[in-house]
Motif scaffolding. Sequence first.
Motif, PDB file in Angstrom:
ATOM      1  N   GLY A 275     -45.795  -4.049 -52.439  1.00 28.48           N
ATOM      2  CA  GLY A 275     -44.762  -3.299 -53.145  1.00 28.48           C
ATOM      3  C   GLY A 275     -43.662  -2.860 -52.186  1.00 28.48           C
ATOM      4  N   GLY A 276     -44.068  -2.358 -51.017  1.00 29.80           N
ATOM      5  CA  GLY A 276     -43.086  -1.890 -50.051  1.00 29.80           C
ATOM      6  C   GLY A 276     -42.146  -2.993 -49.623  1.00 29.80           C
ATOM      7  N   VAL A 277     -42.699  -4.195 -49.422  1.00 30.25           N
ATOM      8  CA  VAL A 277     -41.850  -5.310 -49.008  1.00 30.25           C
ATOM      9  C   VAL A 277     -40.871  -5.671 -50.121  1.00 30.25           C
ATOM     10  CG1 VAL A 277     -41.838  -7.736 -48.405  1.00 30.25           C
ATOM     11  CG2 VAL A 277     -43.551  -6.241 -47.419  1.00 30.25           C
ATOM     12  N   TRP A 278     -41.361  -5.665 -51.361  1.00 28.86           N
ATOM     13  CA  TRP A 278     -40.512  -6.139 -52.456  1.00 28.86           C
ATOM     14  C   TRP A 278     -39.586  -5.048 -52.989  1.00 28.86           C
ATOM     15  CZ3 TRP A 278     -39.780 -11.012 -54.333  1.00 28.86           C
ATOM     16  CH2 TRP A 278     -40.616 -11.998 -53.818  1.00 28.86           C
ATOM     17  N   LEU A 279     -39.658  -3.838 -52.422  1.00 32.60           N
ATOM     18  CA  LEU A 279     -38.699  -2.820 -52.847  1.00 32.60           C
ATOM     19  C   LEU A 279     -37.282  -3.204 -52.470  1.00 32.60           C
ATOM     20  CD1 LEU A 279     -40.452   0.548 -51.991  1.00 32.60           C
ATOM     21  CD2 LEU A 279     -39.859  -0.308 -54.222  1.00 32.60           C
ATOM     22  N   ALA A 280     -37.167  -4.111 -51.522  1.00 34.33           N
ATOM     23  CA  ALA A 280     -35.872  -4.663 -51.137  1.00 34.33           C
ATOM     24  C   ALA A 280     -34.949  -3.628 -50.525  1.00 34.33           C
ATOM     25  CB  ALA A 280     -35.178  -5.333 -52.324  1.00 34.33           C
ATOM     26  N   ASN A 281     -35.495  -2.631 -49.861  1.00 31.97           N
ATOM     27  CA  ASN A 281     -34.621  -1.812 -49.030  1.00 31.97           C
ATOM     28  C   ASN A 281     -35.302  -1.554 -47.693  1.00 31.97           C
ATOM     29  OD1 ASN A 281     -36.438   0.343 -49.420  1.00 31.97           O
ATOM     30  ND2 ASN A 281     -35.356   0.924 -51.276  1.00 31.97           N
ATOM     31  N   SER A 282     -34.516  -1.129 -46.736  1.00 32.40           N
ATOM     32  CA  SER A 282     -35.050  -1.095 -45.373  1.00 32.40           C
ATOM     33  C   SER A 282     -36.114  -0.017 -45.243  1.00 32.40           C
ATOM     34  CB  SER A 282     -33.928  -0.869 -44.375  1.00 32.40           C
ATOM     35  OG  SER A 282     -33.485   0.453 -44.449  1.00 32.40           O
ATOM     36  N   THR A 283     -35.976   1.065 -46.010  1.00 30.74           N
ATOM     37  CA  THR A 283     -36.995   2.121 -45.910  1.00 30.74           C
ATOM     38  C   THR A 283     -38.341   1.579 -46.360  1.00 30.74           C
ATOM     39  OG1 THR A 283     -35.212   3.514 -46.691  1.00 30.74           O
ATOM     40  CG2 THR A 283     -37.348   4.531 -46.408  1.00 30.74           C
ATOM     41  N   GLY A 284     -38.336   0.907 -47.517  1.00 28.82           N
ATOM     42  CA  GLY A 284     -39.586   0.366 -48.024  1.00 28.82           C
ATOM     43  C   GLY A 284     -40.169  -0.659 -47.078  1.00 28.82           C
ATOM     44  N   LEU A 285     -39.302  -1.504 -46.531  1.00 29.02           N
ATOM     45  CA  LEU A 285     -39.806  -2.556 -45.654  1.00 29.02           C
ATOM     46  C   LEU A 285     -40.361  -1.962 -44.367  1.00 29.02           C
ATOM     47  CD1 LEU A 285     -40.190  -5.522 -45.481  1.00 29.02           C
ATOM     48  CD2 LEU A 285     -37.968  -5.741 -44.422  1.00 29.02           C
ATOM     49  N   SER A 286     -39.654  -0.976 -43.802  1.00 29.20           N
ATOM     50  CA  SER A 286     -40.222  -0.397 -42.577  1.00 29.20           C
ATOM     51  C   SER A 286     -41.497   0.360 -42.904  1.00 29.20           C
ATOM     52  CB  SER A 286     -39.216   0.474 -41.833  1.00 29.20           C
ATOM     53  OG  SER A 286     -38.355   1.115 -42.702  1.00 29.20           O
ATOM     54  N   GLY A 287     -41.542   0.962 -44.098  1.00 27.62           N
ATOM     55  CA  GLY A 287     -42.794   1.591 -44.500  1.00 27.62           C
ATOM     56  C   GLY A 287     -43.914   0.577 -44.571  1.00 27.62           C
ATOM     57  N   ALA A 288     -43.616  -0.584 -45.154  1.00 26.82           N
ATOM     58  CA  ALA A 288     -44.659  -1.609 -45.283  1.00 26.82           C
ATOM     59  C   ALA A 288     -45.131  -2.068 -43.912  1.00 26.82           C
ATOM     60  CB  ALA A 288     -44.128  -2.786 -46.089  1.00 26.82           C
TER      61      ALA A 288
END
Lengths: 90, 489, 159, 81, 492, 129
Positions: E322-335
């Motif tokens: 989910g974090g990766v597919w949120l498509a924003n840098s916060t989500g991706l760094s969280g993932a």
Amino acid sequence: MKALALVATLVTGAILLYGTMDFPAFGDPNAPAAVHLSNNYIEQAVAETHVPNLVTAVLGDYRGYDTMFETVVIYCAGLAVVSVLRRSKS
Amino acid sequence: MSYQSSIWPLAAVLISLLGALPILASDRRPNLRESWTILIAFGKVVIVASMLPTVLNGGGFVFTIAEVIPNVPIQLRVDAMGMFFALVASILWLFTSLYSIGYMRALDEHDQTRYFASFAVAISATLGVAFSANLLTLYLFYEMLSLSTYPLVTHHQDAEARTSGRKYLTYILGTSIGFALPAMLITYQLAGTLDFTQGGILAASGADASTLALILVLFIFGFAKAGIMPFHGWLPAAMVAPTPVSSFLHGVAVVKVGVFSILRVIFHIFGPDLLLQVHLGTVITTLASATILIASLVALTQDNLKRRLAYSTIGQLSYMVLGAGMLTAVGMTGGLLHIAMHAFGKITLFFCAGAIYVAAGKKYISQMDGLGKRMPITYLAFFFGSLSIIGMPPFGGFISKWNLATGAIESGQLILLLVLLVSSLLNALYFFPIVYRGFFMPAAEGEPDGIKEAPLFCLIPLSITALCSLGLFFWPGLFLRLARMAVGL
Amino acid sequence: MKLLQERTEKQKFGESLIIQTAVRMMVPFIQLFGLYVIVHGHYSPGGGFQGGVILGASFVLLALAFDLRTSVRYMSERVNNTLGNVGVLIYTGVAVLCALFGGLFLDYSALDAIIPLGPIAWRSFGIFLVEVGVGLAVMSIMVSLFWDLGSGGEMDEGL
Amino acid sequence: MIWDLDLLILLLVVSCALAAITVKDLLSATVIFGVYSFLMCLLWAEMGAVDVAFTEATVGAGVSTVLFIAAILHTSRRSKD
Amino acid sequence: MTTSNLHMYVLAAPLLTALFVNMLGRVSRSYVAPLVLGALGFSTLASLGVLSRVLDQGSYSYTVGNWAPPMGIELIIDPLSALMLVLISSVALLASFSALPMVAKEQAGKEHLFFTLYLILIAGLMGLVMTGDAFNLYVLLEITSITTYGLIAMGKGRAPLASFNYIIMGSIGACFYLLGVGYLYILTGSLNMADIAQILPQLGGDAAMATALCFILVGLWIKMALFPLHGWLPNAYSLAPTGAGLLVAPLMTKVTIYLMVRVMFSIFGADYLFVQNPLVQSGMVWLATAAIICASCLALAQRNLKRMLTYIIIAEVGYMVGGVWLANSTGLSGAILHIVNDALMTLCLFLAAAAIAYRVGSLDFDNLQGLYKRMPITMAAFTVGAFSMIGIPPTAGFFSKWYLILGGIEAGHWEYVVALLFSSLINAILFFRIIAIAYFRKEGDHARLQREEAPLIMQGPLILTAATLIVIGLGSGPLVRGIIKLALPVGF
Amino acid sequence: MEQFLAIIIAKYNYWLYVVLMMIGFYAMIGKRNLVKKLIGMNIFQTAIILMFVSAGAKYGAKIPILNKHEVLEHGVRAAQVVNPLPHVLMLTAIVVSVSVTGVALAILQRIYREYGTLEEDEILEKLGR
């Protein structure tokens, strides 16, 4: 269960068939796969490695890293069979 | 206000956290262990007190532990409001430590080492909450407090303790993860920071009223330690714990950490001006008033002394929230002041309940007929404490209630004044019968004769706290000054 | 004639003298062919893998025509295992050696530092080396796979 | 490449595959699978992939089948589907 | 382009040592432990070197065999893969300390076989995180799978059946991945990820590209056990020999998620995935939400510690996807942060489970009573791991969850936020149930219980992991700023 | 007719590979006998190999084994030689497939030892008892 499996199979097959629509025709010498990388191999491999069997040249040298792991794969398979099947001595 | 970087805030928090280690290490030597406990408690008071002059002069201390999230470090900061709470907590911890030793020894409880170690961690977390510089740090210590009190609540390790422990954690952890955490995240998303700032950080974010209302309600319910109904059920359940735990943690530290957090949010996250602007004060006062009245009514029906005190606590806690919700400076001062006044009064009451249990083995009010003649000091202290809670002069509770009432008038919400009066009446109704039974009812038949006062270790602390609540009427200056500084008067 | 009959009766199911004799004669040739396939991989179809499989198949054939014990007599389990390890070790060892001698991983021309044959010749020779390694490993593993699967894992208890 | 020969072999291959997964006797299924592999290898040789064909001949039609048979002899031959 | 071989030695050390473990361990089992620990220790140090070099001098590409990229196989050493290298080698090192006594106990006489497979699995994982070649990824994926099949099947009882299920599902996953790569190859004629990424936008062939994406992703999802495709994981991981579970559970799913990130951003690009197909993007977040909620609920139904942990792993996969597919840098760094944290949390919990299994034997809930008295240190570390899973500050789990939730809020995917909070609550219930069971005792047990901790070699890594969880939690600011922000794909 | 034939010739073995893949896939997930599942897996993998090999084929091209001296002297025209890259990849894939088959067969024997059957439903029945 079997019906579900059949549906899954059919869906997968349908998607794959849909994907083939964009494929170049079979045996087309101008297909991307036939012009992009392979030409370099065909034209340069013999000069660069002195191996006339292109498959061996690519396998052993250009993609030697793959082949190393391929060897390791089969080595692992042998070990896994031994470790799974043998009863431990104790 | 200017803050100077200093290690002292960290020392104040860490002394009891690290102090848990020697306590654990001296498992087999009770005397050494308890010396450690007292030493640490005393050291803590000294450290906190040493920071007092600077704070009174308008200064403060700050210490950054780690930068964990952009713009949000884990940071300790000593300001007037934190100092106020830390002072109350650390002084009362000293008394509680003494009292604990008497109580635990008298009852010969098991696993005392674990008890004292958890206690030390809990007080460390309480000071952490007091000195938090931002919401994240506060949340960290808030959770640390919830978890460290679990072994204390379930100390007896029987079926009842198990059920209560489960209820305790469900309420406290459930609300903090389910409500406070998302509220904090939305705040961060809106404001880009979580620092406690005079005047609030949300004002600049331009969020609309409904979002603000959502955040506010999430915060109030999220800090369920404040016992705002309907998330109050854990407090009566937690009364299965040994009495020093109930007295200190569920009379002072834990519950007031909840209130303190809500106050922090109202003062320093929203800011009174913003709340006034979007008319959210009524949300707070309505919730608080309802809790005050319902809890007082329920307290009337309780026979178990500690449970009655627990419901009384629920009601009193909402006074503080109510004061903050008035959004006038005087009301807010009253709310903050009530933290201290109620703490001294309620801890006396709990100490007395514990002393009665130690001396006579009684838990239920209906069994306590005639006890006052045999334990006069305890009952006198109980009387003092209850008068303070009711808000009678010359006891400390009067001062805070006076401020609250003034604040209600000042804010023009006379209905709140009515709530205060009615609830004071109810307070009197549920406290006086206990004292009356103790002094004027004859003892039940077949009562053993051997009942006398509790051990000195219990008696001394409860006398001191009772006298303190008397003294706070005459010399409220220090706390009053800190509270006024905190609200910016 | 009678002797022959008795012998045929004693034989287990599936064993026949003709096949055994034929296999006995064929095995060296199969092995020779396997070696040829490995060595000649540069110039014709084949290489380490195919040659290794053929070498392994010769032992499998022995095991099929006689029994597993016979094939173990030709090559003991310990030897087989060592060969397998050595085979993989040749490949990975050459790869690491290239890195150690200043080239990149698997860059055979770096081995020029050991014996100066010229970088391109070393590439050819390096491929040959690793093919031998692959051949050894594959042969050993194929044999071991068949031994284990064919005996149900009873190798240790005398098949 | 001769496309009609290709197509013929491919159709045979498909029918072999179908047979291999429908036959109830596992030993027969394995042998049919060997035939399938061999036909496949013919097909590839005819497409110019001699090395792949060689490998498939030794592995798919050879070793795999033998391993399957060895395993089946130690387990059970029957199959319900 | 560089001539540094350091990262190759990181990979080669376990690979070469594996062969020696097999050869020498056959002679005497006393060779096994020093070889394994030595190789992994070397790898850990070398990978730290790689990381510091990458942070210092920027990411580089490495060509195996010195053939220019699209011809030869390219390895990509960027901050993300260097971070993964450090993670893999250190987790493997910690796990192997504990695995050694466990294997000696459970698989007596087969230690050399076990550890050969174990080391090759580690080498495979390391290869996976470095490779920049789509087909090489397949080969390495198969190496990791085949060793895992073997390791799991070494367990007792139902373990072979679980392993067989895993083989079938794993092969389907690998085959799907290979099909996707085949489609890409037919479309572009290249196997190098960067090269493919360069060619793909110039092609008109959308159908084949979408099919390739679909099959590659589904293949990886099967391997990482994303929710509807998770069926094989609980049995396989919970029935595996304890020593294998220690390595496989923390690393396999996490590395596969890393691969998904790598494939998504290095081959297809954020533009194609998120901007051109917004429906797919939000659909994936919904799928992740479903994964989190369903797996959490399934975890509630378990009566065995290890099985419960496996369902939590599945829920955590939902977090990261989910974090990766949120498509924003916060989500991706969280993932990405959660990949690191989750590996360590899972390791901590599995190490604790191994220590308990070593002393108690069974991990059924009923047998855990009174454990706080019997194994206080183990249970303390377990508690830290549990807090991290729940997301209580200052443990590491809180901070990655923070970024994930923040990313969800930023993207407006409230369902994902709610699912994360819900799963935190469920985790709290799950773990406090166990903590309560272990804290309270059976009637009459008060006097009988004696302290009996697991051996020191199992306790050491456990304590270290638990401490690391707190240290990483407190240091997550520098970690995110210094490494993970650099590791985000271009365009974020 | 002519056009139709052209389409068939252009794509037929991609279509048939899909058919083979479907057969294999169905056997893997729909068949209850474990050996059948394995056979299905092998069919699946050969189908993929067929796809790759088809991708490398060129009409009227030679096999990728050249004459060294001729090439070194005169060079070679790429269009005349079959693309060797898919062959290399598929060699690896074949090895992987036989390895997985081997491991799976070993595990099958363990399962048979444990449960005495290779039918999924019978095993589940025994586990349920």
